[in-house]
Design an enzyme around this catalytic site. Structure first.
Site, mmCIF file in Angstrom:
data_model
loop_
_atom_site.group_PDB
_atom_site.id
_atom_site.type_symbol
_atom_site.label_atom_id
_atom_site.label_comp_id
_atom_site.label_asym_id
_atom_site.label_seq_id
_atom_site.Cartn_x
_atom_site.Cartn_y
_atom_site.Cartn_z
ATOM 1 N N GLY A 272 -12.377 59.015 17.086
ATOM 2 C CA GLY A 272 -13.027 59.915 18.037
ATOM 3 C C GLY A 272 -14.399 59.336 18.343
ATOM 4 N N GLY B 265 -34.466 70.601 12.805
ATOM 5 C CA GLY B 265 -33.749 69.633 13.645
ATOM 6 C C GLY B 265 -32.262 69.617 13.338
ATOM 7 N N GLY B 266 -31.913 70.029 12.098
ATOM 8 C CA GLY B 266 -30.499 70.183 11.746
ATOM 9 C C GLY B 266 -29.711 68.886 11.765
ATOM 10 C CB THR B 267 -26.073 68.324 12.257
ATOM 11 O OG1 THR B 267 -25.711 69.295 11.289
ATOM 12 C CG2 THR B 267 -25.096 67.169 12.242
ATOM 13 C CB CYS B 268 -28.776 67.476 16.591
ATOM 14 S SG CYS B 268 -29.509 66.631 17.957
ATOM 15 N NE ARG C 204 -20.412 67.693 12.638
ATOM 16 C CZ ARG C 204 -21.103 67.416 11.537
ATOM 17 N NH1 ARG C 204 -20.863 66.308 10.854
ATOM 18 N NH2 ARG C 204 -22.035 68.235 11.097
ATOM 19 C CG HIS D 176 -30.667 48.295 46.529
ATOM 20 N ND1 HIS D 176 -29.385 48.060 46.078
ATOM 21 C CD2 HIS D 176 -31.233 47.085 46.762
ATOM 22 C CE1 HIS D 176 -29.183 46.750 46.059
ATOM 23 N NE2 HIS D 176 -30.280 46.147 46.465
ATOM 24 C CB ALA E 64 -30.152 82.369 4.948
ATOM 25 C CD GLU F 144 -32.134 73.639 8.376
ATOM 26 O OE1 GLU F 144 -31.551 74.027 9.396
ATOM 27 O OE2 GLU F 144 -31.545 73.067 7.423
HETATM 28 C C1 LIG Z 1 -22.976 61.348 13.643
HETATM 29 C C2 LIG Z 1 -23.081 62.431 14.693
HETATM 30 C C3 LIG Z 1 -23.452 62.102 15.979
HETATM 31 C C4 LIG Z 1 -23.576 63.090 16.935
HETATM 32 N N1 LIG Z 1 -23.938 62.724 18.203
HETATM 33 C C5 LIG Z 1 -24.084 63.680 19.145
HETATM 34 C C6 LIG Z 1 -24.515 63.342 20.450
HETATM 35 O O1 LIG Z 1 -24.759 62.173 20.763
HETATM 36 N N2 LIG Z 1 -24.681 64.336 21.363
HETATM 37 C C7 LIG Z 1 -24.417 65.643 21.044
HETATM 38 O O2 LIG Z 1 -24.593 66.520 21.902
HETATM 39 N N3 LIG Z 1 -23.982 65.996 19.816
HETATM 40 C C8 LIG Z 1 -23.826 65.046 18.864
HETATM 41 N N4 LIG Z 1 -23.433 65.409 17.608
HETATM 42 C C9 LIG Z 1 -23.121 66.840 17.355
HETATM 43 C C10 LIG Z 1 -24.401 67.633 17.151
HETATM 44 O O3 LIG Z 1 -25.106 67.091 16.066
HETATM 45 C C11 LIG Z 1 -24.064 69.089 16.915
HETATM 46 O O4 LIG Z 1 -23.290 69.568 17.978
HETATM 47 C C12 LIG Z 1 -25.322 69.931 16.818
HETATM 48 O O5 LIG Z 1 -26.152 69.482 15.775
HETATM 49 C C13 LIG Z 1 -24.963 71.410 16.591
HETATM 50 O O6 LIG Z 1 -26.121 72.150 16.506
HETATM 51 P P1 LIG Z 1 -26.168 73.510 15.706
HETATM 52 O O7 LIG Z 1 -27.544 74.038 15.921
HETATM 53 O O8 LIG Z 1 -25.019 74.340 16.048
HETATM 54 O O9 LIG Z 1 -25.981 73.132 14.153
HETATM 55 P P2 LIG Z 1 -26.564 72.023 13.213
HETATM 56 O O10 LIG Z 1 -27.318 70.983 13.926
HETATM 57 O O11 LIG Z 1 -25.419 71.595 12.349
HETATM 58 O O12 LIG Z 1 -27.618 72.807 12.342
HETATM 59 C C14 LIG Z 1 -27.250 73.802 11.441
HETATM 60 C C15 LIG Z 1 -28.325 73.914 10.391
HETATM 61 O O13 LIG Z 1 -28.142 75.107 9.670
HETATM 62 C C16 LIG Z 1 -28.547 74.913 8.337
HETATM 63 N N5 LIG Z 1 -27.880 75.942 7.540
HETATM 64 C C17 LIG Z 1 -26.564 76.233 7.519
HETATM 65 N N6 LIG Z 1 -26.330 77.293 6.743
HETATM 66 C C18 LIG Z 1 -27.524 77.686 6.257
HETATM 67 C C19 LIG Z 1 -27.938 78.740 5.383
HETATM 68 N N7 LIG Z 1 -27.058 79.580 4.891
HETATM 69 N N8 LIG Z 1 -29.247 78.830 5.087
HETATM 70 C C20 LIG Z 1 -30.138 77.971 5.614
HETATM 71 N N9 LIG Z 1 -29.814 76.977 6.438
HETATM 72 C C21 LIG Z 1 -28.519 76.839 6.758
HETATM 73 C C22 LIG Z 1 -28.095 73.495 8.017
HETATM 74 O O14 LIG Z 1 -28.898 72.936 6.993
HETATM 75 C C23 LIG Z 1 -28.310 72.791 9.363
HETATM 76 O O15 LIG Z 1 -29.534 72.103 9.403
HETATM 77 C C24 LIG Z 1 -23.325 64.449 16.611
HETATM 78 C C25 LIG Z 1 -22.958 64.790 15.300
HETATM 79 C C26 LIG Z 1 -22.848 63.803 14.345
HETATM 80 C C27 LIG Z 1 -22.465 64.191 12.955
#
Ligand SMILES: Cc1cc2nc3c(=O)[nH]c(=O)nc-3n(C[C@H](O)[C@H](O)[C@H](O)COP(=O)(O)OP(=O)(O)OC[C@H]3O[C@@H](n4cnc5c(N)ncnc54)[C@H](O)[C@@H]3O)c2cc1C
Length: 463
Positions: free
Chosen positions: A188, A42-45, A274, A442, A122, A37
């Protein structure tokens, strides 16, 4: 570790809810696993999506409620001696504390599952040769299986590149000072969730949407209470409008009639969608078939390259955290030898707007369906927590004849928590009669589910 070549059973790229769940499950199953990572576990979420947005939405709710109590001189008999003030930097620190806690929790879970975590970027030279650039130097990895979970990135508009006063959701969730005016491009779920939160914090918000209505992917009836809230709270709405560039006054827009003018905007938040994160890490070297912009996968999340799997946002819609996690858990089990395939009956979707919207399964009924709808106006719990007058309702969609429930939707305050019950009823194949025969506690919002099923059967009690 730098300079060494690792040869784990499983390499997971990306530590979002797809990747970290896959890695934990793989570790639990005894597979030697490396997770890479570039940012935080925890990533985007967890770090710039679901969790921080919901924390800000909660703080905004509290601020709006206390402001209302102060302004109305005794709302519900509650008086405040002075209007509340907001220290946004402190709010952001509180939000960051939650993110830290959860991200550290994910790190601890990965450690417990004996997953090796590498922080770095990576990139692949071919499907099974990966190099990770870590702070200590490059690490080579030659795994047996690869799970791609690289997620997604915000889409930029050519006329409004991110930077300065033009924000993506990431920067909006890290603001430490409130702008007086905010233009949100794209109505959206992300644009609306954040736009409504900023409006509750006292910012003058204008929404610009190219489609004819807000939340264009949702059934119109479900979005109407949100539209009403926007109107009632003076959120400016420009539908079928195109955002142009930035001007001295704010954001240039063009209306459907061809009028061009600028709307005031100290900041502009662009939430027009996205895109899968498919570039900059050597995907093109991996001989992987694509499905448009997304990585093509089958029902086991296998790609066209042997022992290369892909999960989460990089594989397509719905781009939601719980879909990514479910796929991640499944792929780890398949690699460990279990027979699994990704075949959910329904994937829930929630908008944490005001009011909230939940939808599971069939949303638009046709002649093959019977529908029951029950308003929160007639639900005691909703009225007792001020959730009854927002135009909210629960709707049940069932197959004609069998009565099998195939869709459940709700719009109203606090309805997000009904989602699990909705999924359970649909996944378990419940019928209208089943729900009619259940005893619902209830007073709860869940009673509206019971009543909507009774309504579909033609004998609702409370409406
Ligand atoms: C503002 C916002 C609000 C949201 N609210 C919700 C919600 O309420 N409910 C919901 O279900 N979803 C929500 N989402 C969507 C949700 O965040 C994503 O669907 C989810 O994070 C996808 O998970 P993922 O594991 O596919 O990728 P991500 O969470 O995007 O994680 C991918 C990770 O890969 C890493 N990465 C990528 N390429 C490389 C590489 N080459 N080397 C090393 N690391 C790398 C990145 O740094 C990132 O941390 C929201 C998104 C946003 C932007």
């Amino acid at each position: 570790m730098s300079g060494r070549t690792l040869r784990p059973r499983v390499l997971v790229v990306g530590g979002g809810p797809g990747g970290y769940v896959a890695a934990i499950r793989a570790g639990q199953l005894g597979l030697e696993t490396v997770l890479v990572e570039a940012g935080r576990p925890g990533g985007t979420c967890l770090t710039r999506g679901c969790i921080p947005s919901k924390a800000i939405i909660h703080a905004a709710d509290l601020f709006a409620e206390t402001s209302r109590a102060a302004a109305q001189g005794g709302h519900l008999g509650i008086r405040l001696a002075a209007p509340p003030t907001l220290d946004l930097a402190a709010t952001m620190r509180w939000k960051d504390g939650i993110v830290d806690r959860l991200s550290n929790g994910v790190t601890a879970l990965l450690r417990r599952a004996q997953v090796t975590v590498l922080k770095g970027w990576a990139s692949f030279a071919d499907a099974k040769s990966c190099t990770v650039e870590t702070a200590e130097g490059p690490v080579k990895i030659e795994p047996e299986h690869v799970i791609l979970a690289t997620g997604s990135l915000p889409v930029e508009l050519p006329s409004l590149p991110f930077g300065g006063d033009v924000l993506s959701s990431t920067e909006a969730l890290a603001l430490t000072e409130l702008p007086r005016t905010l233009a949100v491009v794209g109505a959206g779920y992300i644009g609306l969730e954040l736009g409504i939160a900023f409006a509750k914090l006292g910012v003058r918000v204008a929404l610009v949407e190219a489609a004819e209505r807000i939340l264009p992917l949702y059934d119109e009836l479900l979005t109407r209470p949100v539209l009403d809230w926007l109107h009632a709270h003076d959120v400016e709405l420009h539908l079928q409008a195109r955002a142009g560039g930035r001007s001295a006054r704010g954001l240039d827009i063009e209306t459907p009639l061809g009028d061009r003018f600028a709307i005031p905007a100290e900041k502009i938040l662009v939430t027009v969608g996205r895109k899968p994160n498919t570039q900059g890490w050597g995907l093109e070297t991996m001989a992987i078939e694509m499905d448009g912009r997304f990585i093509k996968v089958d029902e086991r999340c296998a790609t066209s390259s042997r022992n290369v799997w892909a999960i989460g946002d990089v594989t397509g819609e719905p781009m939601l955290a719980h879909r990514a996690s479910a796929q991640g858990e499944m792929v780890a089990e398949i690699i460990a030898g279990k027979r699994r395939r990704f075949d959910p009956v329904a994937i829930p979707a929630i908008c944490f707007t005001e009011p909230e919207i939940v939808t599971v399964g069939v949303e638009r009924a046709d002649e093959n369906h019977v529908v029951g709808q029950f308003p929160f106006m007639a639900n005691g719990r909703a009225l007792s927590m001020e959730a009854g007058d927002s135009g909210g309702f629960v709707r049940t969609v069932a197959e004609k004849g069998s009565g099998r429930i195939v869709g459940l939707q709700a719009v109203g305050r606090h309805v997000s928590e009904l989602a699990s019950g909705f999924v359970a009823l649909i996944e378990m194949g419940a019928t209208l009669e089943d729900v009619a025969g259940m005893i619902h506690a209830h007073p709860t919002l869940g009673e509206a589910v019971h009543e909507s099923a009774l309504k579909a059967l033609g004998h609702a009690i409370h409406v």
